[in-house]
Design a protein around this motif. Structure first.
Motif, PDB file in Angstrom:
ATOM      1  N   ALA A 112       0.791  -1.226   0.000  1.00 34.29           N
ATOM      2  CA  ALA A 112       0.000   0.000   0.000  1.00 34.29           C
ATOM      3  C   ALA A 112       0.826   1.279   0.000  1.00 34.29           C
ATOM      4  N   GLY A 113       2.112   1.196   0.328  1.00 36.81           N
ATOM      5  CA  GLY A 113       2.853   2.424   0.572  1.00 36.81           C
ATOM      6  C   GLY A 113       4.103   2.613  -0.248  1.00 36.81           C
ATOM      7  N   PHE A 114       4.921   3.543   0.230  1.00 37.98           N
ATOM      8  CA  PHE A 114       6.241   3.844  -0.334  1.00 37.98           C
ATOM      9  C   PHE A 114       6.173   4.379  -1.770  1.00 37.98           C
ATOM     10  N   GLN A 115       5.156   5.212  -2.036  1.00 35.09           N
ATOM     11  CA  GLN A 115       5.001   5.748  -3.394  1.00 35.09           C
ATOM     12  C   GLN A 115       6.161   6.636  -3.810  1.00 35.09           C
ATOM     13  N   ARG A 116       6.727   7.380  -2.847  1.00 37.90           N
ATOM     14  CA  ARG A 116       7.830   8.284  -3.217  1.00 37.90           C
ATOM     15  C   ARG A 116       9.062   7.490  -3.630  1.00 37.90           C
ATOM     16  N   LEU A 117       9.331   6.419  -2.910  1.00 37.59           N
ATOM     17  CA  LEU A 117      10.445   5.545  -3.270  1.00 37.59           C
ATOM     18  C   LEU A 117      10.215   4.935  -4.649  1.00 37.59           C
ATOM     19  N   ARG A 118       9.004   4.437  -4.887  1.00 35.89           N
ATOM     20  CA  ARG A 118       8.703   3.804  -6.169  1.00 35.89           C
ATOM     21  C   ARG A 118       8.879   4.773  -7.335  1.00 35.89           C
ATOM     22  N   ALA A 119       8.415   6.025  -7.137  1.00 33.65           N
ATOM     23  CA  ALA A 119       8.474   6.997  -8.224  1.00 33.65           C
ATOM     24  C   ALA A 119       9.904   7.424  -8.529  1.00 33.65           C
ATOM     25  N   LEU A 159      12.793   5.814  -7.600  1.00 27.82           N
ATOM     26  CA  LEU A 159      13.732   4.715  -7.808  1.00 27.82           C
ATOM     27  C   LEU A 159      13.032   3.574  -8.541  1.00 27.82           C
ATOM     28  N   PRO A 160      12.667   3.774  -9.802  1.00 27.58           N
ATOM     29  CA  PRO A 160      11.976   2.697 -10.521  1.00 27.58           C
ATOM     30  C   PRO A 160      12.866   1.464 -10.657  1.00 27.58           C
ATOM     31  N   MET A 161      12.249   0.288 -10.618  1.00 28.88           N
ATOM     32  CA  MET A 161      13.026  -0.932 -10.766  1.00 28.88           C
ATOM     33  C   MET A 161      13.615  -0.983 -12.172  1.00 28.88           C
ATOM     34  N   VAL A 193      14.756  -4.305  -2.658  1.00 29.94           N
ATOM     35  CA  VAL A 193      16.160  -4.710  -2.595  1.00 29.94           C
ATOM     36  C   VAL A 193      16.863  -4.334  -3.892  1.00 29.94           C
ATOM     37  N   THR A 194      16.244  -4.637  -5.027  1.00 33.32           N
ATOM     38  CA  THR A 194      16.889  -4.312  -6.309  1.00 33.32           C
ATOM     39  C   THR A 194      17.018  -2.807  -6.494  1.00 33.32           C
ATOM     40  N   ARG A 195      16.033  -2.056  -6.043  1.00 30.22           N
ATOM     41  CA  ARG A 195      16.084  -0.602  -6.198  1.00 30.22           C
ATOM     42  C   ARG A 195      17.250  -0.006  -5.397  1.00 30.22           C
ATOM     43  N   LEU A 196      17.376  -0.405  -4.149  1.00 33.29           N
ATOM     44  CA  LEU A 196      18.465   0.136  -3.336  1.00 33.29           C
ATOM     45  C   LEU A 196      19.818  -0.259  -3.910  1.00 33.29           C
ATOM     46  N   ASP A 197      19.877  -1.441  -4.518  1.00 28.25           N
ATOM     47  CA  ASP A 197      21.111  -1.883  -5.159  1.00 28.25           C
ATOM     48  C   ASP A 197      21.371  -1.092  -6.439  1.00 28.25           C
ATOM     49  N   THR A 198      20.361  -0.925  -7.266  1.00 30.02           N
ATOM     50  CA  THR A 198      20.509  -0.208  -8.537  1.00 30.02           C
ATOM     51  C   THR A 198      20.964   1.224  -8.332  1.00 30.02           C
ATOM     52  N   TYR A 199      20.408   1.882  -7.311  1.00 30.69           N
ATOM     53  CA  TYR A 199      20.701   3.306  -7.105  1.00 30.69           C
ATOM     54  C   TYR A 199      21.754   3.528  -6.025  1.00 30.69           C
ATOM     55  N   SER A 200      22.519   2.488  -5.729  1.00 27.39           N
ATOM     56  CA  SER A 200      23.686   2.575  -4.833  1.00 27.39           C
ATOM     57  C   SER A 200      23.357   3.244  -3.509  1.00 27.39           C
ATOM     58  N   ASP A 235      10.629   4.239 -16.935  1.00 31.32           N
ATOM     59  CA  ASP A 235      11.412   3.561 -15.906  1.00 31.32           C
ATOM     60  C   ASP A 235      12.912   3.735 -16.103  1.00 31.32           C
ATOM     61  N   GLU A 236      13.291   4.632 -17.006  1.00 31.92           N
ATOM     62  CA  GLU A 236      14.690   4.958 -17.237  1.00 31.92           C
ATOM     63  C   GLU A 236      14.929   6.368 -16.712  1.00 31.92           C
ATOM     64  N   VAL A 237      15.663   6.490 -15.606  1.00 29.81           N
ATOM     65  CA  VAL A 237      15.907   7.814 -15.041  1.00 29.81           C
ATOM     66  C   VAL A 237      16.864   8.594 -15.938  1.00 29.81           C
ATOM     67  N   ASP A 238      16.721   9.905 -15.919  1.00 30.78           N
ATOM     68  CA  ASP A 238      17.515  10.779 -16.781  1.00 30.78           C
ATOM     69  C   ASP A 238      18.859  11.079 -16.131  1.00 30.78           C
ATOM     70  N   GLU A 239      19.667  10.035 -15.984  1.00 29.13           N
ATOM     71  CA  GLU A 239      20.992  10.159 -15.375  1.00 29.13           C
ATOM     72  C   GLU A 239      21.952   9.242 -16.122  1.00 29.13           C
ATOM     73  N   GLU A 240      23.221   9.551 -16.048  1.00 29.61           N
ATOM     74  CA  GLU A 240      24.230   8.699 -16.668  1.00 29.61           C
ATOM     75  C   GLU A 240      24.498   7.505 -15.749  1.00 29.61           C
ATOM     76  N   PRO A 241      24.294   6.290 -16.237  1.00 32.84           N
ATOM     77  CA  PRO A 241      24.550   5.131 -15.372  1.00 32.84           C
ATOM     78  C   PRO A 241      26.038   4.930 -15.131  1.00 32.84           C
ATOM     79  N   ILE A 242      26.351   4.302 -14.019  1.00 31.50           N
ATOM     80  CA  ILE A 242      27.751   3.958 -13.760  1.00 31.50           C
ATOM     81  C   ILE A 242      28.068   2.563 -14.277  1.00 31.50           C
TER      82      ILE A 242
END
Length: 228
Positions: A102-109, A111-113, A169-176, A213-220
Motif C-alpha cells: 500500500a505504501g512507499f510511493q515516493r520511493l517507487r516513483a 527509484l523505478p526498478m 532490494v533491487t532498487r536500493l542496489d541499482t541506485y547505490s 522507468d529509465e531515469v535521466d541520469e548517466e549510469p555507472i
C-alpha cells in the motif's frame, strides 16, 4: 497454473509472485506481456478484469494483485512456509507485506526498478529518504525479532514478506543507496537467491525499453545484453 507477468527488467509487481513460485518449485506456465505497447491493455484484459499484471490463473480461480496471489499460493500449499508458522511472526509478516503493497510511493516513483543499470547515489529528496529509512527499519526489526537461523526476514525460509520486498532490494542496489552491513547482508541474500538470479538473467536479455522507468541520469554500469 499460469502466471501472466510484465517485462522482467522493470515489472516489480510481476517479480513478487514469480520469485516465490520459482523458489518453491511450483509448476506454472509463464505468459509475458510486454508493457506500454499498443496491445498491452487488451492482452492483459484477456486474463484479468483489472487490466494489470501480475495475474495468476489456477483452474477456475483468477487472482490479480501480487499480495492476493501470494495468499492464494499459501492456501493452495499449506505445507510450504510461504508465511511463517509462528502466529506472532505470521501476523508481523502479513502486516509488513501489506504496508509494502500500500505504501512507499515516493520511493517507487524516484527509484523505478531497472535491473539493467546501476546509478550513483544522489540526494533524491526527504520523502524518498524517509521511505527508505522506514523500509530499513522494517527489515531490521523483522530480522532482529524473527530472523534467527537464516538470512531472510523470518529466518531460514524465503517467504511472502521477502518476495514483497525483493523489488525494493533491487532498487536500493541499482541506485547505490548506502546501507549498514546488516542490511547489505539481507539484500545480498535476496540477490543471490537462485530464483532471482534466473529472473535477472532473463531480464537482461529483453529488448524492450520503458522510457518512464529509465531515469535521466548517466549510469555507472550497464548490464543489458540487448537493447540499450
Amino acid at each position: 497454473m499460469k502466471l501472466v507477468i510484465g517485462n522482467k527488467l522493470y515489472s516489480s509487481w510481476s517479480l513478487r509472485p514469480w520469485i516465490l513460485m520459482r523458489h518453491y518449485g511450483l509448476a506454472f506456465e509463464e505468459a509475458l506481456v510486454p508493457l506500454d505497447r499498443p496491445d498491452t491493455k487488451a492482452r492483459i484484459l484477456a486474463h484479468s478484469p483489472a487490466g494489470k499484471v501480475p495475474v495468476l490463473i489456477d483452474g477456475e480461480a483468477t487472482v490479480w494483485e501480487s499480495l492476493a496471489i501470494l495468499d492464494h499460493l499459501a492456501d493452495r500449499h499449506p505445507d510450504l512456509p510461504i508465511w511463517p508458522r509462528d502466529v506472532a511472526a505470521r501476523a508481523h509478516a502479513r502486516a509488513i507485506a501489506a504496508e509494502m503493497h500500500a505504501g512507499f510511493q515516493r520511493l517507487r516513483a524516484a527509484l523505478p526498478m531497472n535491473l539493467g543499470k546501476s546509478y550513483a547515489h544522489v540526494d533524491r529528496g526527504e520523502g524518498v529518504a524517509a521511505d527508505v529509512a522506514r523500509v530499513v527499519a522494517i527489515w531490521r526489526d523483522a530480522r532482529s525479532r524473527f530472523g534467527a537461523g537464516g538470512p531472510y526476514l523470518f529466518g531460514a525460509d524465503f517467504g511472502a514478506a521477502d518476495a514483497m520486498y525483493a523489488p525494493v532490494v533491487t532498487r536500493l542496489d541499482t541506485y547505490s543507496w548506502p546501507v549498514d552491513p546488516d542490511i547489505r547482508a539481507y539484500m545480498d541474500a535476496v540477490l543471490a537467491l537462485p530464483a532471482f538470479v534466473e529472473w535477472r538473467e532473463a531480464a537482461l536479455e529483453e529488448e524492450w525499453v520503458l522510457a518512464h522507468d529509465e531515469v535521466d541520469e548517466e549510469p555507472i554500469a550497464v548490464y543489458r545484453r540487448r537493447g540499450v
